[in-house]
Motif scaffolding. Structure first.
Motif, PDB file in Angstrom:
ATOM      1  N   PHE C 172     -98.766 104.190  59.281  1.00  8.03           N
ATOM      2  CA  PHE C 172     -99.151 102.865  59.808  1.00  8.03           C
ATOM      3  C   PHE C 172    -100.235 102.274  58.892  1.00  8.03           C
ATOM      4  O   PHE C 172    -101.031 102.861  58.556  1.00  8.03           O
ATOM      5  CB  PHE C 172     -99.763 103.203  61.128  1.00  8.03           C
ATOM      6  N   ASN C 173     -99.682 101.351  58.089  1.00  3.24           N
ATOM      7  CA  ASN C 173    -100.477 100.934  56.906  1.00  3.24           C
ATOM      8  C   ASN C 173    -101.436 100.064  57.530  1.00  3.24           C
ATOM      9  O   ASN C 173    -102.647  99.521  56.928  1.00  3.24           O
ATOM     10  CB  ASN C 173     -99.315 100.450  55.946  1.00  3.24           C
ATOM     11  N   ALA C 174    -101.253  99.721  58.802  1.00  2.10           N
ATOM     12  CA  ALA C 174    -102.478  98.968  59.329  1.00  2.10           C
ATOM     13  C   ALA C 174    -103.803  99.705  59.739  1.00  2.10           C
ATOM     14  O   ALA C 174    -104.764  99.062  59.895  1.00  2.10           O
ATOM     15  CB  ALA C 174    -101.912  98.240  60.946  1.00  2.10           C
ATOM     16  N   ARG C 175    -103.578 100.920  59.550  1.00  2.00           N
ATOM     17  CA  ARG C 175    -105.028 101.868  59.916  1.00  2.00           C
ATOM     18  C   ARG C 175    -105.257 102.289  58.612  1.00  2.00           C
ATOM     19  O   ARG C 175    -104.579 103.648  58.006  1.00  2.00           O
ATOM     20  CB  ARG C 175    -104.698 102.705  61.032  1.00  2.00           C
TER      21      ARG C 175
END
Ligand code: SF4
Ligand code: SF4
Lengths: 177, 308, 313
Positions: C172-175
């Motif tokens: 999860f690159n968003a986190r």
């Protein structure tokens, strides 16, 4: 075809009509929303700078939410619109974790829900509900690959930005600045 | 409405009060009879005739059927007239007939207007702009544009505006500025579930310098007291922002409803009207000024002692 | 002063003001997955190395925990699902880009295989056990005959499972807190270490215990190294990752992480194990429990904290 939206942060007054239009058009349950309005203010009185943005799913070209979905419920439709098929979604929440914009939410019925660019309207040649009600006409929708579309025209003469491009998702909502 | 106490006295003096409105409001609770009106999207309204730059007429037509028991106001008037044996003043069944007749007099018809919506006409009162060399007289005593208003002088007023200092806040007080939020229409939509989702209470905007002075934190609740000792019924959330000067505070109008029947709106935020006890009137044209009220902050519940 | 607000009053459950869509189920699932992977790894490794005799707990008895942990873990995952009765949709497609998908598939493979493993030792545990049906008896013989091949398959699968527990997050690159490649190896090592702790705890043989304890010491060393590396990586990275690291360096997770995970869950049990190896009498349950507890805490903290971190724009 590549559907996209351009939103003029200088014209937007933050009335949130787009939010209510979406909620009624798409039967969004109470307390939830698929689009929302952010106000960013910087400076010291009286030298202030204000940016108002109507935000929603960016229908990213490189969507982490589609990538991480274990069932294929999250997928691309024609023109790059990202949608969720409710009866394929298991509600694992992976896509919610994967979205840098917190554009998704868990619908009280269990599946994950989000902006669809009003696919059902777009298919009929209409504009998304939010775009069609904006009292300042600050949103432009259309096909980026068509140089005559509203969105291409809007992007031609103005400076613009996308949100968190460093997240690498290639967002397709452009903010005119 | 400012100065609620006077208003309430006036209402109590009425024999009978009818409220006709599309949405329940604070005042609805005081009515003897409530006649729910349907919204402008569900009824015919009188013609809009605009003689402005481009003369035009417009008709408002129903786009949907009225919901629940709501009715257009012409229907109410006609039914009341029937009851009062005045029905012969309303010699029609539906108001659209009246509108159609009026339109026909204007050289069009409801039929045509249904396809047009707005009909434009050519100007008959001369050109829109003055041209060089035109002989033109303004409707003033001198026929010219008057910087020195001879009219006002005749009536014993200042012909040229003389600067009058406006009242300044006493120390520890801040000028109360009120305004509107684009998502609410006055105070009447405060009970609308969709719109309260957007904004369900107002906040008092306070400059960071003032907040520091009073040690007020973002999202903290405070009560407000004005120069006449009037204290707000409910507390209000603090918003610390550079968007307001250090001698003033700001809040959105239309919150702080105290009628429990307004289930969604009851008790959220502070009503600015409640704190506006000083309404200034312009001696010349009678306009009212309500930004001459000053408030200060109370951090402890002022009702606590009363409750004990 | 910079001010950023939702003018439209957005306040979505579990998303605003902080993302909190994953509760206790996912960290528990990750913990149980890691534990199962750890035990299974050692069991298959020592089978391949032919050490069944010396390491009976590792190879035989501890493995009884594996199917139980996996089934419990899958159940926790199931509880996390918000659209539960569409669960079967997971198994209608294989999506290689989705860690959740291949995790589900790996679990689907490793759970029955580990059950087969256990069933082939059940007669050694309960000599009176009877499979009742002839076909099952035949099947058991077959498993025993091909135990080495099964061990190879499970060895590979357990490594994948162990890494998967970390990759599930790191994908999860968003986190920003999760978006680091070190998370896969870190979760693998942590899983192996909890596995070793469980074996240690169950084992009755002194030799096996002290051997596992040495293995565990090495794993703890590697884990500490990875943790330091994790934070060095963050501090040298972008603003959002520096923010993420700051949650652990003065931020709200500082105490829980450094006290419970690092000191109580890693350093303290390591000291106890060293003392024990030096000949001091220390009940093995203490370091083992601490390690298991530390592993569980680690996953809880990573899942909680990671959801708070986000991109700024
Ligand atoms: S904004 Fe979020 S939900 Fe929308 S496509 Fe991008 S990653 Fe997916
Ligand atoms: S919650 Fe639904 S749409 Fe999102 S990743 Fe899981 S299965 Fe796909």
């Amino acid at each position: 075809m590549r559907y996209a939206m351009a939103i003029d942060t200088k014209k937007c007054v933050g009335c949130s009509d787009c939010v209510v239009a979406c909620q009624t058009e798409n039967n969004v349950p109470h307390g939830y929303c698929r689009d929302w309005v952010v106000e960013v203010m910087d400076g010291t009185y009286p030298n202030l700078e204000l940016e108002i943005r109507s935000e929603r799913c960016n229908h990213c070209d490189n969507s982490p939410c589609v990538r991480c979905c274990p069932t294929g419920a999250s997928h691309y439709e024609a023109g790059g619109i990202v949608t969720v098929t409710a009866n394929e979604c298991i509600g694992c929440g992976a896509c919610i974790e994967s979205c840098p914009y917190d554009a998704r939410y868990s619908h009280p019925d269990g599946y994950v829900d989000k902006c669809t660019f009003c696919l059902h309207r777009v298919e009929k040649g209409e504009k998304p509900a939010c775009v069609s009600v904006c009292p300042t006409n600050c949103m432009y929708f259309g096909d980026l690959e068509d140089p005559d579309s509203d969105v291409s025209q809007a992007l031609q003469n103005r400076k613009y930005k996308t949100l968190a491009p460093e997240a690498g998702t290639k967002p397709q909502i452009y903010y005119l600045i | 409405m400012p100065d609620k106490t006077t208003l309430k006295k006036a209402m109590d003096a009425l024999d009978f009060m009818v409220v006709v409105d599309t949405m329940p409001m604070e005042i609805t609770g005081y009515a003897d009879v409530v006649l729910p009106e349907c919204t402008y999207l569900e009824r015919y309204d009188d013609l809009r005739v605009e003689p402005h730059r481009i003369p035009s007429i417009a008709v408002r037509m129903p786009a949907a059927k009225p919901k629940y028991d709501s009715m257009p106001s012409w229907w109410m008037a006609k039914k009341i007239a029937d009851k009062m044996d005045l029905g012969h003043y309303f010699p029609w069944d539906d108001y659209s007939e009246v509108i159609d007749w009026q339109l026909k007099e204007l050289g069009t018809s409801l039929e045509e207007m249904k396809t047009l919506g707005v009909k434009k006409f050519d100007r008959e009162s001369g050109a829109l702009y003055l041209r060089e060399g035109d002989d033109f007289e303004f409707s003033t005593n001198t026929g010219k544009i008057e910087l020195y208003a001879t009219d006002l002088a005749e009536h014993g007023f200042d012909p040229m505006p003389i600067y009058t200092a406006h009242p300044e806040p006493p120390s520890g007080f801040y000028r109360l500025i009120y305004g509107r939020a684009p998502m609410h229409t006055f105070s009447r939509t405060a009970n609308n579930p969709n719109l309260t989702d957007l904004m369900h209470e107002n906040a008092v905007w306070i400059n960071p310098k003032v907040a520091k002075l009073w040690s007020l934190k973002k999202d903290q609740y405070v009560w407000l007291k004005n120069q006449d000792g009037q204290v707000s019924t409910f507390p209000i959330k603090v918003r610390v922002t550079e968007r307001i000067r250090w001698d003033s505070v700001y809040m959105v109008h239309g919150f702080g409803h105290s009628n429990k029947n307004l289930k969604t709106a009851f008790g959220h935020g502070v009503s600015d009207s409640e704190l506006i006890t000083n309404v200034m009137i312009d001696p010349i044209m009678g306009g009212t000024g309500m930004r001459g009220n000053f408030i200060t902050f109370i951090t402890e519940d002022p009702g606590k002692e009363a409750k004990l | 002063m910079k001010e950023e607000i939702f003018v439209s009053g957005r306040n979505i459950p579990n998303i605003d003001p902080f993302l909190h869509i994953w509760h206790w189920q996912i960290p528990l699932y990750l913990f149980l997955g890691g534990l199962a992977a750890g035990i299974m790894f050692f069991a298959s490794l020592y089978t391949i190395l032919g050490k069944e005799k010396e390491m009976p707990t590792t190879v035989k008895w501890a493995v009884f925990l594996v199917p139980a942990a996996l089934v419990l873990g899958l159940f926790a995952l199931f509880l996390d699902l918000k659209h539960q009765w569409y669960f079967w949709r997971l198994y209608l497609t294989v999506r290689f880009e989705s860690p959740m998908s291949w995790g589900a598939w790996v679990l689907m493979l490793i759970t029955p295989l580990s059950m087969m493993w256990v069933s082939s030792y059940i007669k050694e545990l309960y000599p009176k056990w009877d499979w009742k049906f002839e076909i099952l008896n035949k099947f058991e013989k077959l498993i025993i005959e091909y135990r080495k091949s099964l061990a190879w398959a499970l060895l590979i699968l357990s490594v994948i499972l162990g890494i998967y527990t970390g990759i599930l997050l790191s994908a999860f690159n968003a986190r920003p807190l999760w978006n680091t490649a070190i998370l896969g190896p870190l979760f693998l090592v942590s899983g192996l270490s909890t596995g070793a702790a469980a074996i240690m705890w169950m084992s009755k043989s002194h030799i096996e215990r002290s051997f596992m304890s040495k293995v565990d010491l090495i794993l703890i060393g590697i884990e500490l190294f990875f943790i330091i590396h994790l934070f060095m990586g963050f501090m040298a990275s972008t603003a959002v990752q520096i923010n993420a690291a700051e949650l652990f360096m003065g931020g709200q997770f500082t105490v829980s992480f450094w006290v419970f995970v690092v000191i109580l869950g890693l350093v303290f049990p390591a000291i106890l194990e060293i003392l024990e190896l030096r000949g001091y009498k220390i009940p093995v349950a203490i370091p083992a429990l601490l390690i298991l507890f530390g592993g569980l805490m680690f996953r809880f903290i990573m899942v909680e904290a990671g959801q708070i971190t986000r991109y700024l724009y």
